[in-house]
Design an enzyme around this catalytic site. Structure first.
Site, PDB file in Angstrom:
ATOM      1  CG  HIS A 257      -2.043   0.887   1.280  1.00  0.00           C
ATOM      2  ND1 HIS A 257      -2.422   1.667   0.226  1.00  0.00           N
ATOM      3  CD2 HIS A 257      -2.886   1.220   2.311  1.00  0.00           C
ATOM      4  CE1 HIS A 257      -3.437   2.448   0.598  1.00  0.00           C
ATOM      5  NE2 HIS A 257      -3.728   2.196   1.856  1.00  0.00           N
ATOM      6  CG  HIS A 296      -4.105   0.840  -8.137  1.00  0.00           C
ATOM      7  ND1 HIS A 296      -5.442   0.746  -7.834  1.00  0.00           N
ATOM      8  CD2 HIS A 296      -3.571   1.747  -7.280  1.00  0.00           C
ATOM      9  CE1 HIS A 296      -5.699   1.573  -6.839  1.00  0.00           C
ATOM     10  NE2 HIS A 296      -4.585   2.193  -6.475  1.00  0.00           N
ATOM     11  CG  ASP A 350       3.022   4.502  -3.811  1.00  0.00           C
ATOM     12  OD1 ASP A 350       2.897   5.582  -3.215  1.00  0.00           O
ATOM     13  OD2 ASP A 350       2.427   3.464  -3.487  1.00  0.00           O
TER      14      ASP A 350
HETATM   15  N1  ACO Z   1       5.215  -5.997 -10.863  1.00  0.00           N
HETATM   16  C1  ACO Z   1       5.149  -7.113 -11.614  1.00  0.00           C
HETATM   17  N2  ACO Z   1       3.998  -7.828 -11.769  1.00  0.00           N
HETATM   18  C2  ACO Z   1       2.909  -7.386 -11.132  1.00  0.00           C
HETATM   19  C3  ACO Z   1       2.911  -6.224 -10.363  1.00  0.00           C
HETATM   20  C4  ACO Z   1       4.131  -5.527 -10.227  1.00  0.00           C
HETATM   21  N3  ACO Z   1       4.220  -4.432  -9.478  1.00  0.00           N
HETATM   22  N4  ACO Z   1       1.686  -6.036  -9.851  1.00  0.00           N
HETATM   23  C5  ACO Z   1       0.926  -7.056 -10.279  1.00  0.00           C
HETATM   24  N5  ACO Z   1       1.666  -7.869 -11.060  1.00  0.00           N
HETATM   25  C6  ACO Z   1       1.216  -9.090 -11.700  1.00  0.00           C
HETATM   26  C7  ACO Z   1       0.900 -10.142 -10.637  1.00  0.00           C
HETATM   27  O1  ACO Z   1       2.060 -10.891 -10.320  1.00  0.00           O
HETATM   28  C8  ACO Z   1      -0.161 -10.951 -11.330  1.00  0.00           C
HETATM   29  O2  ACO Z   1       0.458 -11.781 -12.277  1.00  0.00           O
HETATM   30  P1  ACO Z   1      -0.115 -13.260 -12.589  1.00  0.00           P
HETATM   31  O3  ACO Z   1      -1.489 -13.027 -13.153  1.00  0.00           O
HETATM   32  O4  ACO Z   1       0.863 -13.811 -13.550  1.00  0.00           O
HETATM   33  O5  ACO Z   1      -0.151 -13.960 -11.267  1.00  0.00           O
HETATM   34  C9  ACO Z   1      -0.967  -9.906 -12.089  1.00  0.00           C
HETATM   35  O6  ACO Z   1      -0.049  -8.832 -12.323  1.00  0.00           O
HETATM   36  C10 ACO Z   1      -2.197  -9.406 -11.342  1.00  0.00           C
HETATM   37  O7  ACO Z   1      -1.790  -8.867 -10.100  1.00  0.00           O
HETATM   38  P2  ACO Z   1      -2.587  -9.063  -8.723  1.00  0.00           P
HETATM   39  O8  ACO Z   1      -1.615  -9.520  -7.682  1.00  0.00           O
HETATM   40  O9  ACO Z   1      -3.819  -9.857  -8.918  1.00  0.00           O
HETATM   41  O10 ACO Z   1      -3.031  -7.612  -8.396  1.00  0.00           O
HETATM   42  P3  ACO Z   1      -3.716  -7.156  -7.025  1.00  0.00           P
HETATM   43  O11 ACO Z   1      -4.856  -6.320  -7.404  1.00  0.00           O
HETATM   44  O12 ACO Z   1      -3.975  -8.249  -6.080  1.00  0.00           O
HETATM   45  O13 ACO Z   1      -2.533  -6.309  -6.365  1.00  0.00           O
HETATM   46  C11 ACO Z   1      -1.029  -4.598  -5.958  1.00  0.00           C
HETATM   47  C12 ACO Z   1      -2.366  -4.987  -6.588  1.00  0.00           C
HETATM   48  C13 ACO Z   1      -0.963  -5.126  -4.517  1.00  0.00           C
HETATM   49  C14 ACO Z   1      -0.949  -3.083  -5.886  1.00  0.00           C
HETATM   50  C15 ACO Z   1       0.096  -5.173  -6.800  1.00  0.00           C
HETATM   51  O14 ACO Z   1       0.016  -4.678  -8.114  1.00  0.00           O
HETATM   52  C16 ACO Z   1       1.484  -4.896  -6.219  1.00  0.00           C
HETATM   53  O15 ACO Z   1       1.909  -5.620  -5.310  1.00  0.00           O
HETATM   54  N6  ACO Z   1       2.192  -3.831  -6.706  1.00  0.00           N
HETATM   55  C17 ACO Z   1       3.483  -3.478  -6.200  1.00  0.00           C
HETATM   56  C18 ACO Z   1       3.338  -2.690  -4.888  1.00  0.00           C
HETATM   57  C19 ACO Z   1       2.811  -1.288  -5.123  1.00  0.00           C
HETATM   58  O16 ACO Z   1       3.283  -0.550  -5.979  1.00  0.00           O
HETATM   59  N7  ACO Z   1       1.820  -0.912  -4.278  1.00  0.00           N
HETATM   60  C20 ACO Z   1       1.229   0.408  -4.329  1.00  0.00           C
HETATM   61  C21 ACO Z   1      -0.199   0.342  -4.812  1.00  0.00           C
HETATM   62  S1  ACO Z   1      -0.889   1.944  -4.973  1.00  0.00           S
HETATM   63  C22 ACO Z   1      -1.198   2.402  -3.394  1.00  0.00           C
HETATM   64  O17 ACO Z   1      -1.484   1.634  -2.521  1.00  0.00           O
HETATM   65  C23 ACO Z   1      -1.162   3.790  -3.095  1.00  0.00           C
END
Ligand code: ACO
Length: 414
Positions: A257, A296, A350
């Site tokens: 987050h 996201h 971010d």
């Molecule tokens: N880098 C690489 N791959 C990613 C990323 C990333 N940052 N984010 C998602 N993916 C991939 C996942 O591995 C998944 O791949 P798969 O289908 O092969 O398993 C696919 O994209 C879908 O992702 P989910 O995990 O289902 O997305 P979810 O909605 O659960 O998670 C989250 C969203 C937590 C923000 C995630 O994208 C993440 O961890 N990002 C990195 C951390 C980040 O930047 N957080 C800030 C969010 S914005 C905020 O809170 C203000």
């Protein structure tokens, strides 16, 4: 575990009143029991008039106004008024809010003493969470919030204090850990200027103040994100605003987050130079590791806050001699988009806020505190909305353990 949605169709029954026959417009489908929705991505648990997000189109509006228009034209104080009152203020109303906030910038001496007692290597978000909680000990209004008119008025007074005092807590914790004397707030400054004044002990340039002000606008509210949800869960028990904000700060801290902005800066430091971007990012993608600042839960298009911040980050990086940071960020973005855009993975708020905060002279481990400083306004607004139409938030868990298990005496356990 599989997701299951159980629903029952209710067939409309015609009703005859006098000579008119009224038939309900359409069959309604209602869940006949709890549904399993891991992560609550498909569950609506509250109504809000504050921010609207269209994740598919990459739209964010505060009270109907596009975030880009607010970033270009508004101020953080005006945005706070908009979120809390669902309308833009007149000049007199804005002046009134500014003065009320300025009157609340100062924190009790006991809180300064408490900061002095903190270890200098404390994680800033631990310090902030503790200090937000401690403010309640010095506020006679702390437990006056509630769902009636008097309780809502108390919740609004507390909100004002929380938004006004959070910058003082963060800046003076940062001074303490460097062994520097505290700098008391300057009540003639706006929130952004006052924060930089306390942090650095000198008045910032107009460009620096405006840069921070824009970041505060962009982070102020964002629907029912994890920390806002956590705040609403707490206030829905009719606890108090300080408890709700303490919950929210703790929830924001996580790297999935609000903690992601710090991770982005750590990643940029680790990469170090433009020529290492490609191998670093491709290696991470091959190992299926997350690239911080991308993806996201709601946006499957470009996060509109990132669109604005990207332009802004380029400008401030150029102005402050940090163009290398911006170029590395852009290089990372190009590689991630080539590999992941078709899966809806784009930069989130971010990603470019890391470069922006760095160029504003803010230390990496304070980035999440900066997010909290702004989001405090959204959290408070959501808690007031929750109190206005309150119902305890209490979802259910799907039990997957055994039933009818025997109680085995200690001596007989293996
Ligand atoms: N880098 C690489 N791959 C990613 C990323 C990333 N940052 N984010 C998602 N993916 C991939 C996942 O591995 C998944 O791949 P798969 O289908 O092969 O398993 C696919 O994209 C879908 O992702 P989910 O995990 O289902 O997305 P979810 O909605 O659960 O998670 C989250 C969203 C937590 C923000 C995630 O994208 C993440 O961890 N990002 C990195 C951390 C980040 O930047 N957080 C800030 C969010 S914005 C905020 O809170 C203000």
């Amino acid at each position: 575990m599989n997701s299951t949605t159980v629903s029952a169709n209710i067939t409309p029954t015609p009703v005859t009143i006098s000579t008119m026959t009224i038939t309900p417009a359409a069959p309604v489908s209602v869940p006949s029991g709890p549904i399993f929705d891991k992560g609550l991505a498909n569950t609506i648990v509250a109504e809000t008039q504050m921010s609207f997000i269209d994740g598919g189109k990459g739209v964010l509006e505060y009270v109907g106004i596009e975030i880009d228009a607010l970033a270009r034209n508004s101020t953080f104080e005006e945005t706070v008024y908009l979120l809390w009152n669902t309308k833009l203020p007149t000049k007199a109303e804005l002046d009134g809010l500014r003065s009320a906030l300025q009157a609340e910038y100062e924190i009790p001496d006991a809180i300064y003493d408490m900061i002095k007692s903190f270890p200098r290597d404390a994680v800033p978000m631990h310090a902030l969470r503790t200090l937000v909680s401690a403010l309640a000990l010095h506020d006679l209004d702390a437990d006056a919030c509630g769902t009636d008119a008097a309780g809502l008025a108390a919740a609004k007074r507390t909100s004002l204090r929380l938004v006004a005092k959070t910058p003082t807590l963060i800046a003076n914790f940062d001074r303490h850990r460097q062994g520097k004397a505290f700098v008391r707030p300057n009540t003639s400054f706006d929130i952004a200027t006052n924060f930089l004044w306390m942090l650095n002990g000198e008045k910032p340039t107009e460009a620096m103040s405006r840069g921070l002000d824009i970041c505060l606008i962009l982070h102020a509210d964002h629907g029912l994100n994890a920390s806002t949800f956590a705040a609403r869960v707490t206030i829905a028990t009719l606890s108090d605003m300080y408890s709700a904000m303490t919950t929210a700060v703790g929830t924001l801290k996580g790297p999935l987050h609000g903690g992601a902005n710090e991770e982005v800066m750590i990643m940029l430091d680790e990469i170090g130079s433009m020529d290492k971007v490609e191998s670093f990012v491709k290696g991470k993608l091959e190992r299926k590791e997350l690239i911080m600042g991308f993806g996201h839960r709601v946006y499957k298009a470009y996060d509109p806050r990132a669109t604005y911040l990207k332009t802004f980050a380029k400008q401030i990086a150029t102005d402050t001699g940090n163009l290398n940071l911006f170029n590395m960020s852009q290089g990372i973005e190009e590689i991630v988009l080539a590999a992941k855009a078709d899966k809806g993975i784009f930069p989130n708020v971010d990603f470019y806020s890391a470069t922006t905060y760095h160029c504003l002279g803010i230390k990496t481990d304070l980035f999440t505190c900066m997010f909290a400083m702004s989001r405090m306004s959204g959290w408070c607004g959501h808690c007031i909305e929750q109190l206005q139409d309150n119902r305890l938030i209490r979802p259910q868990a799907k039990y997957t353990g055994p039933h009818a298990a025997p109680y085995v005496a200690t001596a007989d356990r293996r």
